[in-house]
Design an enzyme around this catalytic site. Structure first.
Site, short mmCIF file in Angstrom:
data_model
loop_
_atom_site.label_atom_id
_atom_site.label_comp_id
_atom_site.label_asym_id
_atom_site.label_seq_id
_atom_site.Cartn_x
_atom_site.Cartn_y
_atom_site.Cartn_z
N CYS A 149 30.16 37.41 35.04
CA CYS A 149 29.93 36.52 36.19
C CYS A 149 28.87 35.46 35.88
O CYS A 149 29.06 34.27 36.16
CB CYS A 149 29.55 37.33 37.43
SG CYS A 149 28.36 38.65 37.11
N1 NAP Z 1 30.30 43.34 40.66
C1 NAP Z 1 30.46 42.13 40.12
O1 NAP Z 1 30.01 41.11 40.68
C2 NAP Z 1 31.17 41.98 38.80
C3 NAP Z 1 31.38 40.68 38.31
C4 NAP Z 1 32.06 40.51 37.11
C5 NAP Z 1 32.50 41.61 36.40
N2 NAP Z 1 32.27 42.86 36.88
C6 NAP Z 1 32.77 44.00 36.09
O2 NAP Z 1 33.89 44.56 36.78
C7 NAP Z 1 33.94 45.97 36.54
C8 NAP Z 1 33.93 46.70 37.89
O3 NAP Z 1 32.71 46.36 38.56
P1 NAP Z 1 32.41 46.78 40.07
O4 NAP Z 1 31.20 46.02 40.45
O5 NAP Z 1 33.62 46.66 40.90
O6 NAP Z 1 32.03 48.34 39.87
P2 NAP Z 1 31.98 49.52 40.95
O7 NAP Z 1 31.81 48.93 42.32
O8 NAP Z 1 30.97 50.48 40.46
O9 NAP Z 1 33.44 50.18 40.86
C9 NAP Z 1 33.86 50.90 39.71
C10 NAP Z 1 35.26 51.45 39.92
O10 NAP Z 1 35.65 52.19 38.77
C11 NAP Z 1 36.00 53.54 39.12
N3 NAP Z 1 35.55 54.44 38.05
C12 NAP Z 1 34.26 54.75 37.73
N4 NAP Z 1 34.24 55.63 36.69
C13 NAP Z 1 35.53 55.86 36.36
C14 NAP Z 1 36.17 56.70 35.38
N5 NAP Z 1 35.48 57.43 34.53
N6 NAP Z 1 37.53 56.70 35.33
C15 NAP Z 1 38.27 55.94 36.19
N7 NAP Z 1 37.73 55.15 37.15
C16 NAP Z 1 36.37 55.10 37.23
C17 NAP Z 1 35.25 53.79 40.41
O11 NAP Z 1 35.89 54.86 41.13
P3 NAP Z 1 35.05 55.79 42.16
O12 NAP Z 1 34.53 54.88 43.24
O13 NAP Z 1 36.06 56.74 42.70
O14 NAP Z 1 33.97 56.42 41.36
C18 NAP Z 1 35.39 52.44 41.10
O15 NAP Z 1 36.66 52.31 41.68
C19 NAP Z 1 32.71 46.32 35.68
O16 NAP Z 1 33.08 46.40 34.34
C20 NAP Z 1 31.78 45.13 35.92
O17 NAP Z 1 30.89 44.89 34.86
C21 NAP Z 1 31.63 43.07 38.07
#
Ligand code: NAP
Length: 341
Positions: A149
């Protein structure tokens, strides 16, 4: 016929944002949603704001039938995608939101993320997911790695300027700020209300992982190594991201170059010279707004770039990429105006 998508990590912030976008997308349909700890739950029980939608329940990734899926969004923590992707059927296209496939050289992934890459043979086939710069590579790819991001916020103004040699790439100083949703929904002490509210802090100074991507893409644009200074800050707001960028270069030339480069871009607006954007101008939309202001010192220019970290910084851009990969209108499902106030 609508294209069927799976959203893996749908119980997280970026996954839920993709669900919100796909729910009203004219050409996409949700075939499966996955979670880990929340597997077995209804989406409406995890995100009440999505409860009125007719959505499949959350299942484990191993229970997703990928034969029914045209494209998978991987909104998972880093380290999972490069284990998962090699096992997917060949017909499934992939938009990965994690860092797993963002490094053109897998040695750089190991250096910045402290673990070996598990799919080094696949990496050379992956497109880098910044559509305004790499649209044709994305259109031809089976797998695209959505940018970080902070990286999207910074590269959208910087790559056209470095390519056109309108600025000197040494030095570039990027002073960046993010809302707290940038850290995801998983419980973390550093994201708790009392840790974040009423405060404003720098973190990852001189070693944040997004530096690896910035170095990679700016060096490619310059044709020589570039190492910008980059300091991210955490701001007590839910979403939004700003990069204030200090460069050596004439403000008129910087503005002219960016205005020409983005004249037809559906999601990037270059403001009139001297005007700066706010994160509140793009909230909830897939837009990036860029302001260019002449510094007091002749020959120096300040660029202010803003986007919504969950939209153009993650899920909105992921849907934009999916549209390109599936041969759809690039703006389909993404014509939302920003939310204000
Ligand atoms: N947040 C941002 O602004 C942003 C921006 C750009 C890129 N990203 C990237 O996008 C990705 C997701 O980010 P996020 O912010 O959405 O994260 P998040 O809110 O922590 O969500 C993570 C997701 O992955 C699932 N998960 C966690 N551990 C897992 C496992 N071992 N096996 C299968 N599923 C699993 C979680 O399921 P449960 O809820 O059931 O645990 C949840 O659905 C990351 O790589 C992050 O770096 C995020």
């Amino acid at each position: 016929m609508n294209k069927k998508v799976a959203i893996l990590g749908a119980s997280g912030y970026t996954g839920a944002e993709i669900v919100r976008l796909v729910a009203t997308h004219p050409d996409l349909e949700i075939a499966a949603l996955s979670a880990e700890r929340k597997a077995g739950m209804a989406m409406g029980d995890v995100f009440a704001q999505l409860g009125h939608l007719d959505l499949p329940d959350l299942v484990r990734i191993s229970d997703v039938d990928f034969q029914q899926v045209d494209l998978a969004f991987l909104a998972l923590p880093y380290g999972l995608s490069h284990e998962l992707v090699p096992g997917l059927p060949d017909h499934v296209k992939v938009v990965d939101l994690s860092a797993d496939f963002r490094f053109r050289d897998v040695a750089d992934y190991a250096r910045w993320y402290g673990r070996e890459h598990k799919a080094p043979k696949i990496q050379p086939t992956v497109a880098y997911g910044l559509p305004e710069i790499y649209r044709s590579e994305i259109a031809a790819a089976r797998i695209t790695a959505n940018t970080g991001c902070y990286v999207a916020t910074s590269l959208l103004p910087l790559i056209p300027l470095v390519r056109a040699q309108v600025i000197d790439p040494h030095p570039i100083v990027i002073d960046a700020k993010s809302g707290v949703s940038g850290a995801g929904r998983a419980l973390r002490e550093s994201s708790l209300f009392c840790e974040v509210n009423e405060g404003f802090s720098a973190y990852g100074i001189a070693h944040h992982r997004h530096m690896g991507e910035l170095d990679q893409e700016l060096s490619l644009a310059a044709g020589a190594p570039v190492t910008p200074s980059f300091t991210p800050h955490l701001v007590p707001m839910s979403r939004g991201m700003m990069a204030t960028i200090y460069v050596d270069g004439d403000a008129d030339a910087v503005h002219e170059t960016l205005a020409a480069f983005y004249s037809d871009a559906p999601f990037v607006t270059v403001l009139p010279l001297g005007k700066a954007p706010s994160t509140s101008h793009v909230k909830g939309s897939n837009r990036c707004h860029i302001g260019v202001v002449a510094d007091r010192a002749k020959g120096r220019t300040i660029i202010v770039s803003v986007l919504d970290n969950l939209m153009k910084g993650a899920s909105g851009q992921a849907v934009q990429i999916a549209n390109i990969m599936l041969g759809l209108d690039e703006t389909a499902g993404l014509k939302l105006a920003p939310i204000f106030p």
